[in-house]
Write a protein that holds these residues in place. Structure first.
Motif, PDB file in Angstrom:
ATOM      1  N   ARG A  73       1.265  -1.158   0.091  1.00 16.96           N
ATOM      2  CA  ARG A  73      -0.092  -0.014   0.693  1.00 16.96           C
ATOM      3  C   ARG A  73       1.364   1.322  -0.095  1.00 16.96           C
ATOM      4  N   TYR A  75       2.654   3.018  -2.407  1.00 20.87           N
ATOM      5  CA  TYR A  75       1.766   3.468  -3.235  1.00 20.87           C
ATOM      6  C   TYR A  75       0.642   4.869  -2.993  1.00 20.87           C
ATOM      7  N   THR A  76      -0.193   3.233  -2.664  1.00 17.99           N
ATOM      8  CA  THR A  76      -1.989   4.003  -2.058  1.00 17.99           C
ATOM      9  C   THR A  76      -1.514   5.487  -1.429  1.00 17.99           C
ATOM     10  N   LEU A  79      -1.434   9.121  -2.545  1.00 19.67           N
ATOM     11  CA  LEU A  79      -2.963   9.819  -3.111  1.00 19.67           C
ATOM     12  C   LEU A  79      -3.418  10.144  -1.863  1.00 19.67           C
ATOM     13  N   ASN A  80      -3.421  10.683  -0.539  1.00 20.85           N
ATOM     14  CA  ASN A  80      -3.985  10.384   0.435  1.00 20.85           C
ATOM     15  C   ASN A  80      -3.463  12.430   0.570  1.00 20.85           C
ATOM     16  N   HIS A  97       2.349  11.483  -6.429  1.00 22.31           N
ATOM     17  CA  HIS A  97       1.831   9.794  -6.911  1.00 22.31           C
ATOM     18  C   HIS A  97       2.890  10.004  -8.315  1.00 22.31           C
ATOM     19  N   THR A 107       7.168   2.853  -4.255  1.00 28.18           N
ATOM     20  CA  THR A 107       6.776   1.763  -5.523  1.00 28.18           C
ATOM     21  C   THR A 107       8.446   1.447  -6.215  1.00 28.18           C
ATOM     22  N   ALA A 122       1.019   1.295  -9.983  1.00 26.69           N
ATOM     23  CA  ALA A 122       0.238   1.308  -8.785  1.00 26.69           C
ATOM     24  C   ALA A 122       0.321   0.099  -7.491  1.00 26.69           C
TER      25      ALA A 122
END
Length: 440
Positions: A73, A75-76, A79-80, A97, A107, A122
């Motif tokens: 997680r 990479y995600t 996005l926050n 990202h 990543t 991703a």
């Protein structure tokens, strides 16, 4: 030992020597192509829901990574809202990202020419980010008669080797000359970096089992050796960064290499974390948390050199504080650590060694060497690692120590609330427990 086992043992030694003589290329920079997690995720490969019976490996490694591993997680996170704010504060031309400064550690980020259709940015820190791009070994590693040496020769990264694994992990969890969480990035909102090789390996979660088959193919496994090598490599990398171009930020040194809490505390809190070095107030002290751990390791692995090593570390601190000859002193200490790493790799830690390390860590803490948070944090992770290993090896009755170690962990659970007096109080309790019944 059968002739086959002897041959495999020789191969393992040759692989270890190869890692010493020439460090393997990090997966991120390999010229081999990355195939993506789809090449590993089949239920007939490493994507089984449950472990296979009568298999030398679990076969559910992909599922473990996907469900339980924070690397999946990574990479995600970019996005926050926090990551968006960090990118904005840093003035990055692209969002987090899409920015290499973030992607290089959040990543697997090979160059476009090394990506295949199966690669997905991703996927985060996926299989090939640690085990190496699989272009040349994905087929051959399942062939009958395939050896680990064959896999390594075709581009698999030797994660079983403590030094190679430490360097790979630290390339993100500390940084290198090419990718580095600087003080500016932290000031923009990035969390403080924290790492210890054995602890982080254990909480991974592990998707491998150290059994006789693993050790036959890849060599002996020893958690305390992993801890010791991790401390040495981290110290070496920090000093390398200090000397390199990334060690400065304009007029100032790169402050992320120094003790954060020399500055980051209320003005009314008149602490002086450099006092134990004989330095006056107001000195921003080099982060020596790993070097403090290395003191104990040197006393066991290289006792004849331990005193000289400690003396040169003291000289380094004084040079950094005075601004005189600091880079030359950093080079000397770095070279001493480089000479120590092969000794640590070859050392057989005995029960007496482990007990001495545990007592040494406790005594250094009670003597005031961990008044700074980062030193205390490393000491607690070290004490837990050593105690756990001794318990598994039936060298110490560690069950009675666990409540005290949990309380010790609680004292370093929040860096901004760390109180040296509270840490020392629990450390004194741990010393009493060790002396009155835990040891065999």
């Amino acid at each position: 030992m059968t002739p086959c086992q002897k041959l495999l043992a020789i191969v393992a030694l040759l692989l270890q020597s190869a890692v010493v003589l020439g460090a393997p290329v990090f997966p991120h920079y390999s010229q081999d192509k990355t195939l993506g997690v789809g090449s590993c995720a089949s239920s007939l490969c490493h994507g089984a829901i449950a472990t296979w019976r009568d298999s030398n490996v679990f076969q559910n490694e992909y599922v473990t990574w996907q469900r339980s591993d924070k690397h999946a997680r990574a990479y995600t996170v970019l996005l926050n809202e926090r990551s968006k704010a960090i990118a904005k504060r840093l003035g990055l031309p692209k969002p987090a990202h899409e920015s290499d400064v973030c992607l290089d550690c959040h990543t697997h980020n090979p160059k476009p020419a090394q990506r295949t259709q199966g690669f997905q940015i991703a996927d985060g820190i996926a299989c090939e980010a640690c085990h190496g791009p699989a272009e040349r070994w994905v087929r051959s590693h399942v062939e009958t008669g395939a050896t680990h040496a064959d896999n390594i020769s075709r581009g698999m990264y030797p994660t079983e080797d403590d030094v190679a694994r430490a360097r790979l992990c630290l390339s993100c969890h500390l940084g290198t000359k090419d990718k580095f969480v600087t003080h500016k990035i932290m000031s923009a909102g990035h969390p403080r970096m924290s790492f210890e090789l054995d602890t982080f390996t254990q909480i991974g979660p592990a998707h491998f089992q150290i059994d006789s088959d693993w050790q036959r193919r890849k060599g002996a496994w020893n958690e305390v050796r992993a801890w010791a090598i991790g401390q040495a490599v981290a110290s070496q990398e920090l000093l390398s960064l200090l000397q390199g171009p990334r060690g400065r930020d304009g007029l100032f040194p790169e402050l992320v290499l120094f003790d954060c809490h020399s500055c980051h505390h209320p003005m009314a809190d008149m602490r002086n974390t450099a006092a134990r070095l004989g330095a006056g107030p107001g000195i921003v002290r080099l982060n020596d948390a790993n070097l403090l751990m290395l003191r104990q390791i040197a006393r066991r692995v290289a006792p004849a050199d331990a005193g000289v090593f400690a003396e040169h570390v003291t000289r380094l601190h004084k040079s950094v504080a005075s601004g005189s000859d600091a880079m030359a002193q950093a080079k000397v200490v770095e070279q001493m650590i480089a000479a120590m790493i092969p000794k640590i790799r070859a050392y057989k830690f005995s029960g007496d060694d482990l007990k001495a390390v545990m007592h040494g860590l406790i005594d250094d803490g009670l003597a005031g060497l961990y008044t700074d948070y980062q030193g205390a944090e490393q000491a607690v992770m070290a004490l837990q690692s050593v105690a756990d290993f001794m318990g598994r090896q039936n060298l110490m009755r560690t069950q009675s120590l666990k409540p005290t170690i949990r309380r010790l962990l609680a004292t370093v659970s929040q860096d901004e609330k760390y109180q040296p007096a509270a840490f020392t109080k629990v450390l004194r309790e741990l010393k009493a427990s060790v002396e009155t019944g835990a040891t065999k």
